[in-house]
Design an enzyme around this catalytic site. Structure first.
Site, PDB file in Angstrom:
ATOM      1  N   VAL A 242     -20.478  93.648 -86.292  1.00 33.05           N
ATOM      2  CA  VAL A 242     -20.421  92.189 -86.190  1.00 33.05           C
ATOM      3  C   VAL A 242     -21.257  91.537 -87.281  1.00 33.05           C
ATOM      4  O   VAL A 242     -20.887  90.509 -87.845  1.00 33.05           O
ATOM      5  CB  VAL A 242     -20.914  91.726 -84.801  1.00 33.05           C
ATOM      6  CG1 VAL A 242     -20.959  90.208 -84.717  1.00 33.05           C
ATOM      7  CG2 VAL A 242     -20.018  92.291 -83.709  1.00 33.05           C
ATOM      8  N   GLY A 243     -22.414  92.123 -87.587  1.00 29.71           N
ATOM      9  CA  GLY A 243     -23.287  91.556 -88.604  1.00 29.71           C
ATOM     10  C   GLY A 243     -24.397  92.528 -88.940  1.00 29.71           C
ATOM     11  O   GLY A 243     -24.613  93.539 -88.274  1.00 29.71           O
ATOM     12  N   SER A 244     -25.118  92.229 -90.028  1.00 29.72           N
ATOM     13  CA  SER A 244     -26.226  93.084 -90.444  1.00 29.72           C
ATOM     14  C   SER A 244     -27.289  92.237 -91.112  1.00 29.72           C
ATOM     15  O   SER A 244     -27.022  91.137 -91.605  1.00 29.72           O
ATOM     16  CB  SER A 244     -25.736  94.185 -91.388  1.00 29.72           C
ATOM     17  OG  SER A 244     -25.166  93.618 -92.562  1.00 29.72           O
ATOM     18  N   GLY A 245     -28.518  92.753 -91.131  1.00 28.14           N
ATOM     19  CA  GLY A 245     -29.634  92.059 -91.741  1.00 28.14           C
ATOM     20  C   GLY A 245     -30.720  93.044 -92.109  1.00 28.14           C
ATOM     21  O   GLY A 245     -30.528  94.271 -92.030  1.00 28.14           O
ATOM     22  N   SER A 246     -31.868  92.531 -92.493  1.00 34.04           N
ATOM     23  CA  SER A 246     -32.956  93.398 -92.933  1.00 34.04           C
ATOM     24  C   SER A 246     -33.486  94.289 -91.816  1.00 34.04           C
ATOM     25  O   SER A 246     -33.961  95.395 -92.057  1.00 34.04           O
ATOM     26  CB  SER A 246     -34.101  92.547 -93.491  1.00 34.04           C
ATOM     27  OG  SER A 246     -34.586  91.663 -92.496  1.00 34.04           O
ATOM     28  N   GLY A 248     -31.692  95.435 -89.124  1.00 33.79           N
ATOM     29  CA  GLY A 248     -30.739  96.328 -88.495  1.00 33.79           C
ATOM     30  C   GLY A 248     -29.331  95.773 -88.489  1.00 33.79           C
ATOM     31  O   GLY A 248     -28.994  94.880 -89.282  1.00 33.79           O
ATOM     32  N   THR A 249     -28.512  96.287 -87.576  1.00 32.14           N
ATOM     33  CA  THR A 249     -27.106  95.899 -87.495  1.00 32.14           C
ATOM     34  C   THR A 249     -26.745  95.484 -86.078  1.00 32.14           C
ATOM     35  O   THR A 249     -27.432  95.843 -85.112  1.00 32.14           O
ATOM     36  CB  THR A 249     -26.193  97.069 -87.913  1.00 32.14           C
ATOM     37  OG1 THR A 249     -26.485  98.202 -87.076  1.00 32.14           O
ATOM     38  CG2 THR A 249     -26.409  97.441 -89.364  1.00 32.14           C
ATOM     39  N   VAL A 250     -25.656  94.722 -85.953  1.00 34.16           N
ATOM     40  CA  VAL A 250     -25.152  94.300 -84.648  1.00 34.16           C
ATOM     41  C   VAL A 250     -23.708  94.755 -84.530  1.00 34.16           C
ATOM     42  O   VAL A 250     -22.889  94.503 -85.425  1.00 34.16           O
ATOM     43  CB  VAL A 250     -25.244  92.770 -84.472  1.00 34.16           C
ATOM     44  CG1 VAL A 250     -24.694  92.363 -83.100  1.00 34.16           C
ATOM     45  CG2 VAL A 250     -26.682  92.295 -84.626  1.00 34.16           C
ATOM     46  N   ASP A 359     -37.297  81.070 -87.237  1.00 30.44           N
ATOM     47  CA  ASP A 359     -36.206  81.424 -88.155  1.00 30.44           C
ATOM     48  C   ASP A 359     -34.909  80.759 -87.713  1.00 30.44           C
ATOM     49  O   ASP A 359     -33.860  81.401 -87.598  1.00 30.44           O
ATOM     50  CB  ASP A 359     -36.039  82.946 -88.205  1.00 30.44           C
ATOM     51  CG  ASP A 359     -35.243  83.395 -89.438  1.00 30.44           C
ATOM     52  OD1 ASP A 359     -35.143  82.608 -90.399  1.00 30.44           O
ATOM     53  OD2 ASP A 359     -34.732  84.529 -89.434  1.00 30.44           O
TER      54      ASP A 359
END
Length: 474
Positions: A242-246, A248-250, A359
């Protein structure tokens, strides 16, 4: 604090009721005795209280009604006497209430009908009498949660006789015969229901532990194994990403029951991964609001940690704003902003300790099937000290959304979230990111919007929004 399933056989120390930040208390399955003190009202942060299977006596103090953060209250299997306090009407977020197997008397307070979040109530095997309320949680109540109170009346559909009116002795005699007949039939039904209840309980016992806090009824929380996460996400395949960032991932996870959750997997190779996980767990396990993403469970092993969250089928506000196929109308955008404002109001003012999100941005605003907004990603959120509004900290957040003064001084306060909300609002209406290449030097998003007043406002609005309103540029 969990000391359940031991053999403690004393009174509780008076100091136990001065732990004002305690949010979970499990004293169940002991031999504790004595009265419940009136100063229980000091436990303002309490979410879950389990006192079942003890020997507590006396009346239930009215001050329990002061615990307005209480979600689950289990006082079953004790020797409590007297009435059910009418102050329970103040437990506005209560979802689970078990007062069964005591010696409570009087009527069931009609005010319990008003508790909109109350999903479960059990008052069986007491000495209660009078009419059973009809609305709220009582509208679909099962007989086994009322049985053992022979003087209750008013629910003939559940074989609880109509409340007696003034009448002849003949009428009362017929009523007595009917009651005996109904009791015999109900007894047979009870045995059948108890059998099926035992079967259901045996299955649930495999999922929910017998001891510790997991033995308390935690509404919506459940144990999920790492193997179940692998199955639900097809080994965390890219197709379910679904998504990713610094941090981790979803992934989207579809479980065997058909329920869909979002699985947030934290990157343990990243230095701050575990810290982000701990911070988000601390915040989400303590807050409850319709505009905050709800945590369902957590799962960890030696290599990874994951968080199971409610799934938001309409994705993030960021993706909706910048997608050509999913234009949001003016009303939808304003409703989303109102939802985010309500979430921030709760975090800043309504929770026992002010919480700063730190944030707030479109990527952290998630939309459910009805486009109701939910603030998410509390990995760097911070609880402020009780005695002050500002906390010194290492600067965290996303460039463009952080208030300049807090970025320079490393100070956190609720005001920083207010600034971020303002940037979020402007971006939602203009479809311009605060980091857009056009914003250089002294020109920023909010300054660009300010310069458009009063004559050129229409020129800075999102083109799709202008068409939705019906205005024309020119």
């Amino acid at each position: 604090m969990s000391i359940g399933a031991n053999n403690f056989n004393s009174k509780l120390p008076s100091s136990s009721w001065r732990l004002i930040k305690l949010d979970h208390l499990n004293l169940s399955k002991n031999l504790l005795h004595g009265f419940l003190p009136s100063n229980v009202e000091a436990l303002k942060a309490m979410n879950i209280m389990g006192l079942s299977f003890n020997k507590f006596i006396g009346e239930i103090t009215y001050s329990v009604g002061s615990l307005q953060n209480l979600v689950s209250l289990d006082m079953s299997r004790n020797a409590f006497q007297g009435p059910i306090p009418d102050t329970f009407r103040n437990l506005i977020v209560l979802e689970y209430l078990d007062l069964s197997n005591n010696s409570l008397s009087g009527t069931i307070p009609k005010s319990l009908e008003l508790l909109r979040d109350l999903k479960y109530i059990n008052v069986s095997f007491n000495n209660l009498q009078g009419e059973v309320p009809k609305n709220g949680v009582f509208a679909n109540i099962n007989y086994r949660f009322l049985m053992g109170n022979p003087e209750l009346c008013g629910l003939p559909d559940l074989h609880i006789l109509l409340c007696p009116a003034q009448g002849s002795s003949r009428t009362r005699k017929k009523s007595l015969i009917l009651r005996i007949t109904v009791t015999l039939v109900a007894t047979c039904l009870i045995f059948v229901m108890l059998f099926f209840t035992w079967m259901i309980w045996s299955r649930k016992k495999q999922v929910i532990g017998n001891n510790g806090l997991d033995s308390l009824p935690r509404m919506g929380h459940q144990k999920i194994t790492y193997y179940e996460l692998l199955q639900a996400t097809e080994n965390f395949s890219h197709s379910n990403l679904v998504g990713s960032g610094s941090s981790g991932t979803v992934h989207k996870g579809t479980f065997s029951s058909g329920t869909v959750f979002a699985i947030k997997v934290f990157d343990m190779q990243w230095q701050g991964g575990l810290r982000r996980f701990d911070s988000e767990c601390q915040i989400l396990s303590n807050v409850r609001h319709r505009n905050l993403v709800k945590i369902v469970s957590t799962c960890s092993n030696k290599d990874s940690v994951a968080m199971v969250l409610e799934y938001m089928p309409n994705g993030s506000l960021d993706k909706r704003l910048y997608s050509n196929r999913n234009c949001l109308s003016l009303v939808e955008r304003l409703n989303i902003m109102i939802d985010v404002a309500l979430a921030m109001e709760y975090l800043h003012l309504d929770y026992a300790v002010p919480i700063v999100h730190r944030d707030l941005k479109p990527a952290n605003v998630l939309l459910d099937q009805d486009l109701t907004a939910h603030a998410a990603d509390f990995g760097i959120a911070k609880m402020l000290a009780q005695d002050g509004n500002i906390a010194q900290t290492k600067t965290l957040g996303t460039i463009g959304y952080i208030a300049p003064e807090y970025g320079l001084d490393g100070q956190d306060s609720t005001s920083s979230d207010v600034y971020s909300f303002g940037v979020l609002l402007l971006e939602t209406l203009t479809i311009k990111k605060p980091t857009d290449d056009m914003f250089r030097g002294d020109l920023s998003l909010h300054k660009w919007v300010s310069l458009s007043f009063p004559d050129a406002v229409i020129d800075i609005l999102d083109a799709d929004l202008v068409r939705d309103i019906g205005f024309t540029r020119g």
